[in-house]
Design a protein around this motif. Sequence first.
Motif, PDB file in Angstrom:
ATOM      1  N   HIS A 251       0.817  -1.214   0.000  1.00  0.00           N
ATOM      2  CA  HIS A 251       0.000   0.000   0.000  1.00  0.00           C
ATOM      3  C   HIS A 251       0.849   1.262   0.000  1.00  0.00           C
ATOM      4  O   HIS A 251       0.340   2.350  -0.258  1.00  0.00           O
ATOM      5  N   THR A 252       2.124   1.126   0.314  1.00  0.00           N
ATOM      6  CA  THR A 252       3.036   2.258   0.186  1.00  0.00           C
ATOM      7  C   THR A 252       4.046   1.972  -0.912  1.00  0.00           C
ATOM      8  O   THR A 252       4.544   0.852  -1.060  1.00  0.00           O
ATOM      9  N   TYR A 253       4.375   3.009  -1.680  1.00  0.00           N
ATOM     10  CA  TYR A 253       5.384   2.894  -2.730  1.00  0.00           C
ATOM     11  C   TYR A 253       6.744   3.388  -2.253  1.00  0.00           C
ATOM     12  O   TYR A 253       7.712   3.333  -3.000  1.00  0.00           O
ATOM     13  N   TYR A 254       6.772   3.863  -1.001  1.00  0.00           N
ATOM     14  CA  TYR A 254       8.014   4.348  -0.407  1.00  0.00           C
ATOM     15  C   TYR A 254       8.261   3.634   0.923  1.00  0.00           C
ATOM     16  O   TYR A 254       8.324   4.248   1.981  1.00  0.00           O
ATOM     17  N   PRO A 255       8.419   2.308   0.901  1.00  0.00           N
ATOM     18  CA  PRO A 255       8.654   1.557   2.142  1.00  0.00           C
ATOM     19  C   PRO A 255      10.129   1.619   2.555  1.00  0.00           C
ATOM     20  O   PRO A 255      10.970   2.167   1.830  1.00  0.00           O
TER      21      PRO A 255
ATOM     22  N   GLY B 223       8.281  10.337  -0.878  1.00  0.00           N
ATOM     23  CA  GLY B 223       9.519   9.666  -0.496  1.00  0.00           C
ATOM     24  C   GLY B 223      10.629   9.927  -1.488  1.00  0.00           C
ATOM     25  O   GLY B 223      10.480  10.712  -2.427  1.00  0.00           O
ATOM     26  N   GLN B 224      11.755   9.237  -1.271  1.00  0.00           N
ATOM     27  CA  GLN B 224      12.921   9.426  -2.124  1.00  0.00           C
ATOM     28  C   GLN B 224      13.174   8.227  -3.044  1.00  0.00           C
ATOM     29  O   GLN B 224      13.600   8.391  -4.184  1.00  0.00           O
ATOM     30  N   ASP B 225      12.904   7.028  -2.545  1.00  0.00           N
ATOM     31  CA  ASP B 225      13.290   5.793  -3.241  1.00  0.00           C
ATOM     32  C   ASP B 225      12.013   5.046  -3.634  1.00  0.00           C
ATOM     33  O   ASP B 225      11.414   4.341  -2.823  1.00  0.00           O
ATOM     34  N   TYR B 226      11.610   5.195  -4.884  1.00  0.00           N
ATOM     35  CA  TYR B 226      10.322   4.682  -5.359  1.00  0.00           C
ATOM     36  C   TYR B 226      10.448   3.192  -5.658  1.00  0.00           C
ATOM     37  O   TYR B 226      11.153   2.778  -6.588  1.00  0.00           O
ATOM     38  N   ALA B 227       9.776   2.380  -4.878  1.00  0.00           N
ATOM     39  CA  ALA B 227       9.917   0.926  -4.983  1.00  0.00           C
ATOM     40  C   ALA B 227       9.630   0.399  -6.396  1.00  0.00           C
ATOM     41  O   ALA B 227      10.347  -0.495  -6.869  1.00  0.00           O
ATOM     42  N   PRO B 228       8.599   0.904  -7.109  1.00  0.00           N
ATOM     43  CA  PRO B 228       8.380   0.389  -8.465  1.00  0.00           C
ATOM     44  C   PRO B 228       9.547   0.614  -9.414  1.00  0.00           C
ATOM     45  O   PRO B 228       9.738  -0.175 -10.344  1.00  0.00           O
ATOM     46  N   ASP B 229      10.350   1.677  -9.173  1.00  0.00           N
ATOM     47  CA  ASP B 229      11.553   1.870  -9.982  1.00  0.00           C
ATOM     48  C   ASP B 229      12.537   0.723  -9.759  1.00  0.00           C
ATOM     49  O   ASP B 229      13.147   0.208 -10.710  1.00  0.00           O
ATOM     50  N   ARG B 230      12.700   0.334  -8.507  1.00  0.00           N
ATOM     51  CA  ARG B 230      13.603  -0.766  -8.176  1.00  0.00           C
ATOM     52  C   ARG B 230      13.118  -2.076  -8.810  1.00  0.00           C
ATOM     53  O   ARG B 230      13.905  -2.879  -9.305  1.00  0.00           O
TER      54      ARG B 230
ATOM     55  N   ALA C   8      -1.984   3.435  -2.277  1.00  0.00           N
ATOM     56  CA  ALA C   8      -2.003   4.877  -2.114  1.00  0.00           C
ATOM     57  C   ALA C   8      -1.505   5.623  -3.358  1.00  0.00           C
ATOM     58  O   ALA C   8      -0.797   5.067  -4.191  1.00  0.00           O
ATOM     59  N   LEU C   9      -1.877   6.920  -3.422  1.00  0.00           N
ATOM     60  CA  LEU C   9      -1.514   7.776  -4.535  1.00  0.00           C
ATOM     61  C   LEU C   9      -0.095   8.311  -4.333  1.00  0.00           C
ATOM     62  O   LEU C   9       0.120   9.435  -3.917  1.00  0.00           O
ATOM     63  N   HIS C  10       0.871   7.449  -4.630  1.00  0.00           N
ATOM     64  CA  HIS C  10       2.285   7.817  -4.524  1.00  0.00           C
ATOM     65  C   HIS C  10       2.887   7.750  -5.919  1.00  0.00           C
ATOM     66  O   HIS C  10       2.840   6.706  -6.578  1.00  0.00           O
ATOM     67  N   VAL C  11       3.475   8.849  -6.380  1.00  0.00           N
ATOM     68  CA  VAL C  11       4.078   8.875  -7.711  1.00  0.00           C
ATOM     69  C   VAL C  11       5.137   9.969  -7.753  1.00  0.00           C
ATOM     70  O   VAL C  11       4.966  11.038  -7.147  1.00  0.00           O
TER      71      VAL C  11
ATOM     72  N   ALA D  66      -4.715  13.914 -10.971  1.00  0.00           N
ATOM     73  CA  ALA D  66      -3.427  13.957 -11.650  1.00  0.00           C
ATOM     74  C   ALA D  66      -2.522  12.820 -11.184  1.00  0.00           C
ATOM     75  O   ALA D  66      -1.799  12.203 -11.992  1.00  0.00           O
ATOM     76  N   ALA D  67      -2.555  12.529  -9.883  1.00  0.00           N
ATOM     77  CA  ALA D  67      -1.704  11.472  -9.339  1.00  0.00           C
ATOM     78  C   ALA D  67      -2.083  10.107  -9.902  1.00  0.00           C
ATOM     79  O   ALA D  67      -1.210   9.309 -10.271  1.00  0.00           O
ATOM     80  N   TYR D  68      -3.380   9.836  -9.981  1.00  0.00           N
ATOM     81  CA  TYR D  68      -3.815   8.527 -10.481  1.00  0.00           C
ATOM     82  C   TYR D  68      -3.431   8.366 -11.953  1.00  0.00           C
ATOM     83  O   TYR D  68      -2.901   7.316 -12.356  1.00  0.00           O
ATOM     84  N   ALA D  69      -3.683   9.388 -12.741  1.00  0.00           N
ATOM     85  CA  ALA D  69      -3.295   9.332 -14.153  1.00  0.00           C
ATOM     86  C   ALA D  69      -1.786   9.157 -14.292  1.00  0.00           C
ATOM     87  O   ALA D  69      -1.308   8.371 -15.137  1.00  0.00           O
ATOM     88  N   ALA D  70      -1.017   9.860 -13.460  1.00  0.00           N
ATOM     89  CA  ALA D  70       0.432   9.777 -13.525  1.00  0.00           C
ATOM     90  C   ALA D  70       0.929   8.383 -13.154  1.00  0.00           C
ATOM     91  O   ALA D  70       1.924   7.897 -13.719  1.00  0.00           O
ATOM     92  N   MET D  71       0.252   7.730 -12.216  1.00  0.00           N
ATOM     93  CA  MET D  71       0.648   6.366 -11.845  1.00  0.00           C
ATOM     94  C   MET D  71       0.481   5.411 -13.022  1.00  0.00           C
ATOM     95  O   MET D  71       1.356   4.577 -13.298  1.00  0.00           O
ATOM     96  N   ILE D  72      -0.620   5.533 -13.735  1.00  0.00           N
ATOM     97  CA  ILE D  72      -0.829   4.653 -14.888  1.00  0.00           C
ATOM     98  C   ILE D  72       0.185   4.969 -15.981  1.00  0.00           C
ATOM     99  O   ILE D  72       0.720   4.056 -16.636  1.00  0.00           O
TER     100      ILE D  72
END
Length: 506
Positions: A158-162, A203-210, A239-242, A275-281
């Motif tokens: 649920h978090t993209y910045y764990p 956050g700083q370190d976006y888990a989906p990037d990893r 959550a809306l994390h992007v 904007a956040a939801y669109a940006a996530m997709i």
Amino acid sequence: MRQMLFLFWVCLVSVVFGVAQAESPNVVFILADDLGYRELGSFGQAKIRTPNLDRLAASGMRLTQHYSGNAVCAPSRCVLLTGKHPGHAFVRDNRSTPPEGQYPIPDDEVTLHELMKRVGYVTGAFGKWGLGGPGSTGVPLSQGVDRFVGYLCQSKAHTYYPDSIWDDGQPMPLANTPPIPGHAGLAKDADPNDPQSYDVFKGQDYAPDRINAAALDFVRTNKDTPFFLYYPSVIPHVALHVPEEELKPYLKLGWNDPPFTRDGGGYTPHFTPRAAYAAMISRLDRYVGNLLALLDELDLTDNTIVVFTSDNGTTHLGEEVDYKFFDSVGELRGLKGSLYEGGVRVPTIVRWPGHVTPGSVSDHVSGFEDWVPTLLEVVGGAEVIPNAIDGISMLPTLVGKSQPERPYLYREFAGYGGQQSIRVGDWKAIRQSMTKGNLEVELYNLSDDVGESNNVASEHPKVVEEMAAMMSSVRTPSSEFPLIPLDGPVKKRKPVSVGASQPKRP
């Protein structure tokens, strides 16, 4: 003479290797998380930019009547990876197993990864697993996965910045100090109209990037051997994390985007949720683009089948994800958690150069249980397809051949009030609120009522009777995930193994 013999053997080995490669295509299976039926441009989306996925659709086939395994995460994944529909699958609802993980699939449940390994494939999984937490029988490395990077637990995702994600069996630390929670509210003295009040959720370190980087590394490492890459992305689940760079283009569109402040609960607040939801997709689309570009770079595109789909429909949390604004499920009824069409009919794309006709479309009715036999036939592994599955290979449809209509498509879901549905041809029967003892059957004809707005059960009592009988006969009871009132109350018990055999389909 020796030189001629050497050249002969080189040519022979090359030919044999070439044939082996042609018969052993790589498999890339990308699974979005809570992506709605109309949230890709190629499926009718007008506001969200998905150029890479739209190009994928243009170079492959769109499946317009494909159904996820279930209406929420874990049971949908269980159907996908075992080939059993929800009336036979082991996991039939989400259930957490604190402190981390979901109810695990047992050792003797055979997964697609295990089957792919039997025919010589290297296997990887990158993203959200959701079928067993640390130390359980369901962890990826115990279920046929050679390489795993991502989240074992849906709640952790649920978090993209764990603070960390999993790298095989060890935590991979992330540079988020502090980690961003998936569920938290604004500070008591924060001004909800001040965008800086929301900075604490960046956050700083976006888990989906990893995770994307690990998936790309898996392809590079295994470019010379057949591989199965399973990529269950955590996006676009809230959550809306992007990251800001993905968000900025949408902030310029003037969407009159009211802040999500979490006053009524939910995930973390965001100042511009649309904007956040669109940006996530769009971020997910970027990751897909990275993967497709790498296949091109390594000259693997022509020998790789790529599948893209979603685990269920758009979330029902309308204050966070404005599904009406985005027309996320279009003309369909229902959202995530519902067995109406909008909860389980999902956008699906298949590209396989030289086999799948570019720009083609199929309305063949199919479901997640069908991928086990389909992909095993694609890779030449038909001999390892288990007998005790419900899936039917879609390979004829994918390569443009005629295919008989499937006898039925069955779904059940113990959550969200208890639900059942079955589709036979254009008829669809559905039950809701079963936990309250309701067994009334609604009936819809999807050929002229895809929005399921006109219940015609009273006009077709014979059809209702037949469909109700089928909903009883095509399933087996579950003590772990009982469908009340059919199976009785939930029993508290430890995970148990399930036998390999299942009743024959009618």
